[in-house]
Write a protein that holds these residues in place. Structure first.
Motif, PDB file in Angstrom:
ATOM      1  N   PRO A   1       0.967  -1.193   0.105  1.00 37.93           N
ATOM      2  CA  PRO A   1       0.030  -0.029   0.091  1.00 37.93           C
ATOM      3  C   PRO A   1       0.838   1.288  -0.046  1.00 37.93           C
ATOM      4  N   GLY A   2       0.116   2.266  -0.490  1.00 35.00           N
ATOM      5  CA  GLY A   2       0.796   3.645  -0.054  1.00 35.00           C
ATOM      6  C   GLY A   2       1.628   4.265  -1.374  1.00 35.00           C
ATOM      7  N   LEU A   3       2.708   5.000  -1.099  1.00 34.02           N
ATOM      8  CA  LEU A   3       3.433   5.782  -1.968  1.00 34.02           C
ATOM      9  C   LEU A   3       4.605   4.873  -2.361  1.00 34.02           C
ATOM     10  N   ARG A   4       4.919   4.809  -3.484  1.00 36.63           N
ATOM     11  CA  ARG A   4       6.157   4.277  -4.097  1.00 36.63           C
ATOM     12  C   ARG A   4       7.506   5.002  -3.610  1.00 36.63           C
ATOM     13  N   ARG A   5       8.595   4.497  -3.314  1.00 40.69           N
ATOM     14  CA  ARG A   5       9.715   4.950  -2.767  1.00 40.69           C
ATOM     15  C   ARG A   5      10.384   5.855  -3.855  1.00 40.69           C
ATOM     16  N   SER A   6      10.142   5.537  -5.069  1.00 43.08           N
ATOM     17  CA  SER A   6      10.834   6.362  -6.153  1.00 43.08           C
ATOM     18  C   SER A   6      10.138   7.508  -6.231  1.00 43.08           C
ATOM     19  N   ASP A   7       8.415   7.799  -6.093  1.00 41.35           N
ATOM     20  CA  ASP A   7       7.770   8.754  -5.967  1.00 41.35           C
ATOM     21  C   ASP A   7       7.832   9.860  -5.074  1.00 41.35           C
ATOM     22  N   LEU A   8       7.928   9.163  -3.678  1.00 40.68           N
ATOM     23  CA  LEU A   8       8.571  10.025  -2.698  1.00 40.68           C
ATOM     24  C   LEU A   8       9.999  10.570  -2.759  1.00 40.68           C
ATOM     25  N   ALA A   9      10.893   9.939  -3.272  1.00 38.87           N
ATOM     26  CA  ALA A   9      12.209  10.440  -3.567  1.00 38.87           C
ATOM     27  C   ALA A   9      12.232  11.502  -4.533  1.00 38.87           C
ATOM     28  N   ALA A  10      11.482  11.231  -5.751  1.00 36.10           N
ATOM     29  CA  ALA A  10      11.245  12.367  -6.579  1.00 36.10           C
ATOM     30  C   ALA A  10      10.791  13.622  -6.162  1.00 36.10           C
ATOM     31  N   ARG A  11       9.754  13.286  -5.348  1.00 32.47           N
ATOM     32  CA  ARG A  11       8.976  14.517  -4.551  1.00 32.47           C
ATOM     33  C   ARG A  11       9.903  15.454  -3.584  1.00 32.47           C
ATOM     34  N   ALA A  12      10.731  14.548  -3.026  1.00 36.19           N
ATOM     35  CA  ALA A  12      11.513  15.296  -2.141  1.00 36.19           C
ATOM     36  C   ALA A  12      13.044  15.696  -2.518  1.00 36.19           C
ATOM     37  N   GLY A  13      13.273  15.581  -3.978  1.00 33.75           N
ATOM     38  CA  GLY A  13      14.359  15.824  -4.638  1.00 33.75           C
ATOM     39  C   GLY A  13      15.597  15.043  -4.079  1.00 33.75           C
ATOM     40  N   VAL A  14      15.585  13.692  -3.618  1.00 31.44           N
ATOM     41  CA  VAL A  14      16.532  13.073  -3.070  1.00 31.44           C
ATOM     42  C   VAL A  14      16.839  11.646  -3.998  1.00 31.44           C
TER      43      VAL A  14
ATOM     44  N   LEU B   1      17.117   7.736   0.153  1.00 22.88           N
ATOM     45  CA  LEU B   1      15.896   7.470   0.947  1.00 22.88           C
ATOM     46  C   LEU B   1      15.860   5.860   1.349  1.00 22.88           C
ATOM     47  N   THR B   2      16.309   4.759   0.781  1.00 17.65           N
ATOM     48  CA  THR B   2      16.277   3.496   0.868  1.00 17.65           C
ATOM     49  C   THR B   2      17.198   3.621   2.175  1.00 17.65           C
ATOM     50  N   ARG B   3      18.492   4.141   2.099  1.00 18.74           N
ATOM     51  CA  ARG B   3      19.309   4.202   3.513  1.00 18.74           C
ATOM     52  C   ARG B   3      18.710   4.715   4.623  1.00 18.74           C
ATOM     53  N   LEU B   4      17.958   5.761   4.484  1.00 18.00           N
ATOM     54  CA  LEU B   4      17.267   6.614   5.505  1.00 18.00           C
ATOM     55  C   LEU B   4      16.323   5.645   6.013  1.00 18.00           C
TER      56      LEU B   4
END
Length: 277
Positions: free
Chosen positions: A32-45, A50-53
């Motif tokens: 469920p929820g937001l893809r890691r790639s989508d969150l990374a793109a929105r946050a500019g990282v 993001l995976t390491r965090l």
């Protein structure tokens, strides 16, 4: 091994629906929820960062990254505060720490005098662990029979998770349980509650550990109580922070006339005197 910061980011990412952020739901996902790639793109990282965090392999994000993640997840103000708090205590986990001192249990005389002025009102002094360190006679009258004050050193968190009477006393038990677990993260340091959570977890079970690790930011509404006398109470909470003592002065006020009348009846049957543990 994960970190509180990584757990919170992952939990929030899993709870966000892509449509709520204006993102297309391209195909059905297994998770469920937001893809890691989508969150990374929105946050500019990067996705790798993001995976390491999230996995706890990077524990020191910059202020800019923390703010970018808060924006990308559309966090509300309490959630943003919690994210910033977790980023500070997670970064400190890499530094060797001495054994944390237990929270102070004594209440300053000036605070006790303030509490006495609130008689016969319903008020207590507590800390983030939930220790009830001092209370008015009014608080004692309202809590009598619920089981909260049965222990020599009453603790609200332990009561909520280990005493079956708490589920009957608190009409909104799930919300109160979320809040008590969340409060443990709000202390001066993550290490400060380590011994308390280790001691409580076996007795409290999964209801406690799931909430502690889920980082659900509570709404902090009124307490709705089913009193053993049979009356229903709704109490608004006003909290005064005592930062130098790491304590709180909590005042409970009737939310309606029916509660006010019931409280008057309960306090009228009580001798009403200040108690400090």
């Amino acid at each position: 091994m994960g970190t509180p910061l990584g757990d919170f980011i992952r939990a929030r990412r899993d709870s966000v629906q892509p449509q709520s952020l204006g993102l297309p739901d391209r195909e059905r996902r297994r998770a469920p929820g937001l893809r890691r790639s989508d969150l990374a793109a929105r946050a500019g990282v990067s996705v790798e960062y993001l995976t390491r965090l999230e996995q706890g392999r990077d524990r020191n994000p910059s202020v800019a990254v923390v703010n970018a993640l808060a924006d990308a997840l559309a966090l509300d103000p309490p959630e943003r505060d919690h994210l910033r708090h977790l980023s500070k205590i997670t970064g400190g986990e890499c530094v060797a720490q001495t054994e944390p001192a237990p929270p102070r249990r004594d209440v300053r005389p000036a605070v006790l005098r303030t509490l006495a002025l609130l008689e016969p009102g319903i008020a207590m002094v507590t800390n983030r662990l939930g220790d009830v360190l001092a209370r008015t006679g009014g608080f004692e009258a309202v809590a009598r029979g619920t089981g909260l004050l049965d222990a020599p050193s009453p603790n609200l968190t332990r009561y909520v998770f280990t005493d079956p009477r708490a589920r009957t006393s608190f009409t909104d038990w799930d919300e109160v349980a979320d809040e008590r677990a969340f409060e443990l993260w709000c202390g001066p340091s993550a290490a400060g509650f380590a011994s308390f959570t280790a001691e409580l977890a076996p007795a409290a079970g999964s209801e406690f550990t799931r909430r502690l690790n889920g980082h659900v930011v509570p709404r902090r509404g009124p307490w709705r109580l089913h009193h053993p006398s049979g009356c229903e109470l709704e109490l608004i909470r006003e909290t005064l922070e005592l930062p130098d003592d790491a304590q709180q002065l909590v005042v409970l006020l009737p939310a309606d006339e029916a509660t006010a009348r019931a409280v008057d009846g309960l306090i009228g049957r009580s001798s009403g005197r200040l108690r400090a543990v």
